[in-house]
Design a protein around this motif. Structure first.
Motif, PDB file in Angstrom:
ATOM      1  N   PHE A 174      65.580  13.471  30.057  1.00  0.00           N
ATOM      2  CA  PHE A 174      66.800  12.974  29.438  1.00  0.00           C
ATOM      3  C   PHE A 174      66.481  11.922  28.386  1.00  0.00           C
ATOM      4  CE2 PHE A 174      70.446  10.014  29.354  1.00  0.00           C
ATOM      5  CZ  PHE A 174      71.457  10.900  28.992  1.00  0.00           C
ATOM      6  N   THR A 175      65.585  10.976  28.741  1.00  0.00           N
ATOM      7  CA  THR A 175      65.210   9.912  27.810  1.00  0.00           C
ATOM      8  C   THR A 175      64.493  10.474  26.588  1.00  0.00           C
ATOM      9  OG1 THR A 175      64.988   8.362  29.668  1.00  0.00           O
ATOM     10  CG2 THR A 175      63.979   7.718  27.582  1.00  0.00           C
ATOM     11  N   ALA A 176      63.612  11.459  26.814  1.00  0.00           N
ATOM     12  CA  ALA A 176      62.873  12.055  25.695  1.00  0.00           C
ATOM     13  C   ALA A 176      63.824  12.786  24.750  1.00  0.00           C
ATOM     14  CB  ALA A 176      61.815  13.019  26.229  1.00  0.00           C
TER      15      ALA A 176
ATOM     16  N   ALA B 186      66.207   9.316  17.002  1.00  0.00           N
ATOM     17  CA  ALA B 186      65.262   9.175  15.884  1.00  0.00           C
ATOM     18  C   ALA B 186      65.646  10.096  14.725  1.00  0.00           C
ATOM     19  CB  ALA B 186      63.844   9.496  16.374  1.00  0.00           C
ATOM     20  N   TYR B 187      66.095  11.303  15.052  1.00  0.00           N
ATOM     21  CA  TYR B 187      66.513  12.241  14.004  1.00  0.00           C
ATOM     22  C   TYR B 187      67.727  11.699  13.248  1.00  0.00           C
ATOM     23  CZ  TYR B 187      68.044  16.537  11.719  1.00  0.00           C
ATOM     24  OH  TYR B 187      68.437  17.457  10.789  1.00  0.00           O
ATOM     25  N   ALA B 188      68.677  11.155  13.985  1.00  0.00           N
ATOM     26  CA  ALA B 188      69.881  10.615  13.346  1.00  0.00           C
ATOM     27  C   ALA B 188      69.538   9.443  12.430  1.00  0.00           C
ATOM     28  CB  ALA B 188      70.883  10.178  14.420  1.00  0.00           C
TER      29      ALA B 188
ATOM     30  N   TYR C 162      71.843   1.005  22.190  1.00  0.00           N
ATOM     31  CA  TYR C 162      71.433   2.333  21.744  1.00  0.00           C
ATOM     32  C   TYR C 162      69.971   2.634  22.067  1.00  0.00           C
ATOM     33  CZ  TYR C 162      75.747   2.878  19.018  1.00  0.00           C
ATOM     34  OH  TYR C 162      77.064   3.004  18.638  1.00  0.00           O
ATOM     35  N   GLU C 163      69.141   1.609  22.134  1.00  0.00           N
ATOM     36  CA  GLU C 163      67.704   1.826  22.267  1.00  0.00           C
ATOM     37  C   GLU C 163      67.349   2.486  23.598  1.00  0.00           C
ATOM     38  OE1 GLU C 163      65.643   1.504  19.873  1.00  0.00           O
ATOM     39  OE2 GLU C 163      67.227   0.694  18.591  1.00  0.00           O
ATOM     40  N   PRO C 164      66.456   3.489  23.575  1.00  0.00           N
ATOM     41  CA  PRO C 164      66.042   4.140  24.819  1.00  0.00           C
ATOM     42  C   PRO C 164      65.462   3.160  25.838  1.00  0.00           C
ATOM     43  CG  PRO C 164      65.349   5.427  22.923  1.00  0.00           C
ATOM     44  CD  PRO C 164      65.885   4.131  22.386  1.00  0.00           C
ATOM     45  N   SER C 165      64.765   2.134  25.347  1.00  0.00           N
ATOM     46  CA  SER C 165      64.146   1.151  26.252  1.00  0.00           C
ATOM     47  C   SER C 165      65.187   0.337  27.022  1.00  0.00           C
ATOM     48  CB  SER C 165      63.243   0.208  25.468  1.00  0.00           C
ATOM     49  OG  SER C 165      63.986  -0.479  24.467  1.00  0.00           O
TER      50      SER C 165
ATOM     51  N   ALA D 285      73.632   6.458  25.489  1.00  0.00           N
ATOM     52  CA  ALA D 285      73.190   7.724  26.088  1.00  0.00           C
ATOM     53  C   ALA D 285      74.029   8.068  27.304  1.00  0.00           C
ATOM     54  CB  ALA D 285      71.715   7.641  26.477  1.00  0.00           C
ATOM     55  N   HIS D 286      74.349   7.064  28.106  1.00  0.00           N
ATOM     56  CA  HIS D 286      75.161   7.302  29.303  1.00  0.00           C
ATOM     57  C   HIS D 286      76.620   7.567  28.948  1.00  0.00           C
ATOM     58  CE1 HIS D 286      72.124   5.224  32.231  1.00  0.00           C
ATOM     59  NE2 HIS D 286      71.706   6.385  31.747  1.00  0.00           N
TER      60      HIS D 286
END
Length: 284
Positions: free
Chosen positions: A19-21, A28-30, A121-124, A206-207
């Protein structure tokens, strides 16, 4: 050997890793390829996830209708709305969710972000699944109470004929009926409760997208005309109560079938179920 087993289990791919990947790659694409701002990213991601979820589920339901699949769970028999009504619902969806919805969401995104205290927004920064789980439950309970009371109000005679009657053109529901609604209903009953829930629990972006996708699954399922086994039926909800609501235009105003029993607005549905049970006993 024991240490090797521990290391292998630690490196085994998990649902969270996938999910995170996937989220990281899309973000990153956006940002890097499309050059989208945070504001535009929120709008584009919300719209894209909603539309992909909707299209996938509608195509699956169309296959069920066309090939008469899963007849055991079909609750509306072979009765379907007219093609003209289905086409009106499809056009209404494109207009409300894309032509009008996307610009409106772009204009209102700063208010949503401010209400959330600045969305992460950051995945971390993505919280654990445990955090998502409790926030999901709280958000859905908020959504349910707001939807119940606004939906019940929409059935007041002073409002019904001007606003909610459009949605009830579907007597036997199919998936595309889920957001066939007057603009006032679409804003105050369908959309506003979602963003109130978002502001209260403050989802990571993401959630939020995952919550949105699950909510769409729930409402499309409720209008599908099939009473599929689903987690939405755990509180006595599921598709049948809402199918009855459209068929008889009585009671069952909530999502999770919590407020209807508390307020007694499920009484017509319970009487109908009892009559059906008695008829089935006589036929045996």
């Amino acid at each position: 050997h024991g240490r090797r087993g521990v290391l292998c289990s630690q490196n085994r791919p998990t649902g969270r890793m996938f999910f995170t990947a996937a989220y990281s790659a899309a973000l990153a694409y956006a940002r890097d390829e499309l050059g989208l701002s945070e504001r535009a990213t929120f709008v584009a991601g919300t719209w894209a996830v909603a539309e992909v979820t909707n299209v996938v589920l509608q195509l699956a339901l169309y296959a069920c209708y066309h090939f008469e699949l899963f007849a055991y769970w079909k609750i509306s028999g072979k009765h379907y709305p007219s093609r003209a009504l289905v086409w009106r619902a499809l056009v209404n969806h494109v207009v409300s969710k894309t032509i009008v919805g996307v610009p409106a969401m772009y204009m209102l995104q700063p208010l949503v972000d401010a209400a959330c205290g600045g969305m992460a927004y950051e995945p971390s920064a993505m919280p654990s699944w445990t955090t998502f789980a409790w926030k999901f439950v709280v958000a859905f309970l908020i959504l349910d109470v707001l939807f119940y009371w606004s939906h019940r109000l929409a059935h007041h005679p002073a409002l019904y004929k001007h606003v909610h009657k459009q949605h009830h053109e579907f007597k036997n529901t199919v998936g595309v009926a889920f957001d066939y609604a007057h603009p006032v209903e679409d804003v105050f009953i369908n959309t506003l409760p979602m963003f109130v829930a978002l502001a209260v629990v403050r989802f990571h972006y993401a959630h939020w997208l995952l919550f949105l996708s699950l909510r769409l699954w729930e409402t499309i399922d409720a209008h599908s005309g099939y009473d599929f086994p689903s987690p939405w039926a755990l509180t006595g909800g599921g598709s049948e109560p809402h199918w009855f609501h459209h068929k008889e235009n009585k009671g069952n105003f909530g999502i999770l079938h919590i407020w209807d029993p508390l307020c007694g607005t499920d009484a017509p549905y319970l009487r109908w179920k009892e009559r059906r049970r008695q008829q089935q006993q006589k036929q045996q």
